[in-house]
Design an enzyme around this catalytic site. Structure first.
Site, PDB file in Angstrom:
ATOM      1  CG  ASP A   1      -1.840   1.089   1.372  1.00  8.39           C
ATOM      2  OD1 ASP A   1      -2.661   1.218   0.450  1.00  8.39           O
ATOM      3  OD2 ASP A   1      -1.787   1.839   2.359  1.00  8.39           O
TER       4      ASP A   1
ATOM      5  CD  GLU B   1      -2.388   2.510  -3.358  1.00 11.29           C
ATOM      6  OE1 GLU B   1      -3.359   3.240  -3.601  1.00 11.29           O
ATOM      7  OE2 GLU B   1      -1.721   2.639  -2.323  1.00 11.29           O
TER       8      GLU B   1
HETATM    9  C1  GLC Z   1      -4.060   3.441  -0.276  1.00 15.16           C
HETATM   10  C2  GLC Z   1      -5.417   2.776  -0.201  1.00 15.16           C
HETATM   11  C3  GLC Z   1      -6.413   3.755   0.331  1.00 15.16           C
HETATM   12  C4  GLC Z   1      -5.946   4.242   1.693  1.00 15.16           C
HETATM   13  C5  GLC Z   1      -4.512   4.769   1.646  1.00 15.16           C
HETATM   14  C6  GLC Z   1      -3.939   4.951   3.017  1.00 15.16           C
HETATM   15  O1  GLC Z   1      -4.030   4.466  -1.177  1.00 15.16           O
HETATM   16  O2  GLC Z   1      -5.794   2.276  -1.452  1.00 15.16           O
HETATM   17  O3  GLC Z   1      -7.698   3.202   0.395  1.00 15.16           O
HETATM   18  O4  GLC Z   1      -6.797   5.287   2.123  1.00 15.16           O
HETATM   19  O5  GLC Z   1      -3.649   3.875   0.980  1.00 15.16           O
HETATM   20  O6  GLC Z   1      -3.565   3.729   3.593  1.00 15.16           O
END
Ligand code: GLC
Length: 612
Positions: free
Chosen positions: A256, A298
């Protein structure tokens, strides 16, 4: 037994040690890391070790044309982990062989950010089950040749995590795992160069912690405390958490918020070189302990920032990344009926090394951010601010002959920036047509929905559906009644799976059946034809029609053309592929790949019959 481990370690040790020392210059902590890696390897089950070995031998296993992912929140989908296990038949029938279980680790109610604020990395949320349930589920999935993905939220912990609690109590050892400041001097310096992630719902990058008498860095929500990776203890412990999850049978680790994990005063704290060192180290660790496990990054950033997270072919970092710019550009194309920018974007993606695997999607659990190539748009007279406004207005359904329904996300009155929320079906017009009882509008909405999926399935990589999109589920406004959710419009498109509607799939006239069976047909064709494999040769073709996109793919002696009409008006793709006879894969009829006529929002997949 440990021979294999030793061999893998020796293959990577020089680089691993070098990178570690470059970051931390701490031989003891490096030694501990190696030792713990060995222990995690020993603890790894023989079943998972066998899977590792088979995947090492077939390292392209995730690049095949049968891959289809689905992301789902466990409670919304089936109540708990056992419930998901009971629904594996449904997933299999839906051709899904990769399940992304949205965050399920322990989190504090009301301060969870959809589970992205983890209180305990080794505990499942009580309402969802136990670690044992998770292991049973991953085993059951592996039996069906399904992979399981989970989030690894490594940028921050919840403010209720044990470390955070100790830090709040003034324990220096734990304070050093976060970014604590006793005055606002340094926080204010950071604020000068660090942009905001949630400008409306969580402004600023620091939070005052009364009990500690300190500010703490909180890039996301105030209850998500950023971890300090300059501290080797943080890095080591988080690697152990990662390996712990891998040993529960997780196949794909979604890292993440990758770009944020290293902070440096005077920078924007995004994509710093140390982030790449950390991800490369993580990749090496996984290749030593659990080489069957894939890393999915991500990285929701502008295009030039995304690709470096694959690393190089010799020194890879992530195995997979989200195709975020293509996703955003797709919706831009829906709103403008002009494929020019999308074609340019796909040409960029198609020119990348075939080793790189993208996850393709129309939408996910997060908002759609308008990260487009504004330099190109500017040359066509479209300014960034007015164009973003147009896109938001379009998807709100207020301009440009739009049938979309959705909501803004994090509207920033200063920059006038906003992102967007809505399910695929709602953005395509299914919600509006259903509400208005407009049969013709529904027809058009379903056509757009299926065309977009057919186009998405033709991109290189792994297509991912958000649970519910396969039956055309619309926005869920119920989140507004929930005090813990109402400020966060992303919950609009995270509604619970409506199993009542799944039953309607049996009635071929229902909207659910038309979308579900339409997708099923496409998924089955995709599985049957090698040209859809991720590493196929892929290109775009000029159609001389502003609203029509033509994609080509070639692999295993097979050539397929996909032609997609992004306009509600009928049109013709003025192509002339004179290299053989073609067949329409959906109708089974012969069709020339020449001057292809399509109805509004129509599409076709053509397969070359003869010639190589
Ligand atoms: C990522 C997730 C999102 C979350 C963020 C903070 O972007 O996809 O849903 O709010 O991380 O952890």
């Amino acid at each position: 037994m440990t021979d294999i481990f030793q061999k893998r370690l020796e293959r990577h040790r020089d680089e691993m040690r070098w990178l570690y020392m470059e970051l931390y210059d701490n031989g003891d902590m490096y030694g501990e890391l190696e030792q713990r890696c060995r222990e995690f390897y020993m603890e790894r089950s023989s079943g998972l070790k066998a899977l590792d070995q088979s995947r090492e031998q077939d390292s392209d296993w995730y690049k095949k044309n049968d891959m289809l992912g689905m992301m789902l929140y466990i409670d919304n989908f089936a109540g708990n982990l056992k419930g998901v296990q009971d629904k594996l038949d449904y997933l299999e029938k839906s051709n899904v062989n990769y399940v992304h279980l949205m965050p399920f680790l322990d989190t504090a109610e009301g301060k969870s950010d959809g589970g992205y604020a983890v209180r305990d990395f080794r505990k499942v949320q009580e309402k969802l089950g136990t670690m044992e349930d998770l292991e049973n589920l991953t085993k059951a999935c592996h039996k069906r040749k399904m992979s399981v993905c989970c989030d690894f939220v490594m940028n921050h912990t919840s403010e209720d995590h044990d470390w955070a609690r100790r830090a709040r109590g003034g324990d220096g050892e734990y304070m050093s795992r976060y970014f604590f400041y006793d005055s606002d001097v340094i926080p204010r310096q950071y604020e000068q160069t660090v942009p905001q992630v949630f400008p409306a719902t969580a402004p600023g990058n620091f939070t005052w912690v009364e009990e500690a008498g300190h500010y703490v860095m909180t890039t996301f929500y105030p209850y998500q405390w950023d971890l300090n990776y300059q501290n080797p203890r943080v890095f080591n412990e988080m690697m152990y958490n990662f390996l712990y999850l891998a040993n529960r049978g997780i196949d794909i680790i979604r890292i993440d918020a990758v770009p944020y994990i290293w902070k440096e005063l005077g920078t924007n704290c995004r994509n710093l070189p140390q982030v790449h060192t950390i991800i490369r180290l993580m990749r090496i660790i996984s290749e030593i302990v659990c080489p069957g496990v894939l890393l999915l990054g991500e990285v929701v950033m502008e295009p030039a920032r995304v690709v470096p997270y694959f690393g190089t072919v010799e020194k890879p970092e992530c195995h997979m990344l989200y195709n975020v710019t293509t996703m955003a550009t797709t919706w831009h194309t829906v709103a403008t009926r002009d494929v020019k920018l999308l074609r340019q974007q796909l040409d960029i993606v198609n020119s990348l090394p075939k080793e790189y695997v993208f996850l393709n999607y129309l939408r996910c659990h997060d908002d759609i951010g308008w990260g487009l190539d504004y330099d190109t748009l500017a040359r066509d007279g479209m300014g960034e601010v007015p164009h973003k406004k147009y896109l938001n207005d379009y998807f709100l359904g207020t301009v440009g002959n739009s049938n979309s329904r959705g909501e803004l996300y994090n509207y920033d009155p200063v920059t006038q920036d906003a992102r967007f929320c809505g399910t695929t079906a709602s953005l395509c017009g299914v919600e509006k047509a259903g509400f208005e009882g407009d049969a013709e509008g529904m027809e058009q909405a379903i056509r757009l929905d299926l065309m977009l999926h057919a186009y998405m399935f033709m991109q290189s990589g792994i297509p991912i559906l958000y649970s519910g999109d396969e039956i055309g589920q619309v926005n869920d406004y119920g989140y507004k009644e929930d005090r813990n959710k109402r400020e966060d419009s992303r919950y609009l498109h995270r509604g619970a799976m409506n199993w009542e509607n799944v039953r309607k799939v049996k009635d071929s006239r229902s909207v659910e059946a038309r979308i579900y069976s339409g997708l099923q047909r496409l998924e089955e064709l995709r599985k049957a034809h090698p040209a859809f494999a991720s590493h196929a040769n892929a290109w775009t073709v000029e159609t001389h029609d502003q609203g029509i996109l033509c994609l080509g793919r070639c692999h295993g002696g097979e050539k397929i053309l996909g032609i997609f009409n992004f306009s509600e008006e009928a049109g013709t793709a003025w192509i002339d592929e004179a290299d053989g006879k073609y067949m329409d894969l959906l109708t089974g009829k012969d069709r020339e790949a020449k001057d292809v006529k399509l109805p509004g929002y129509g599409f076709c997949w053509l397969r070359r019959k003869s010639g190589k």
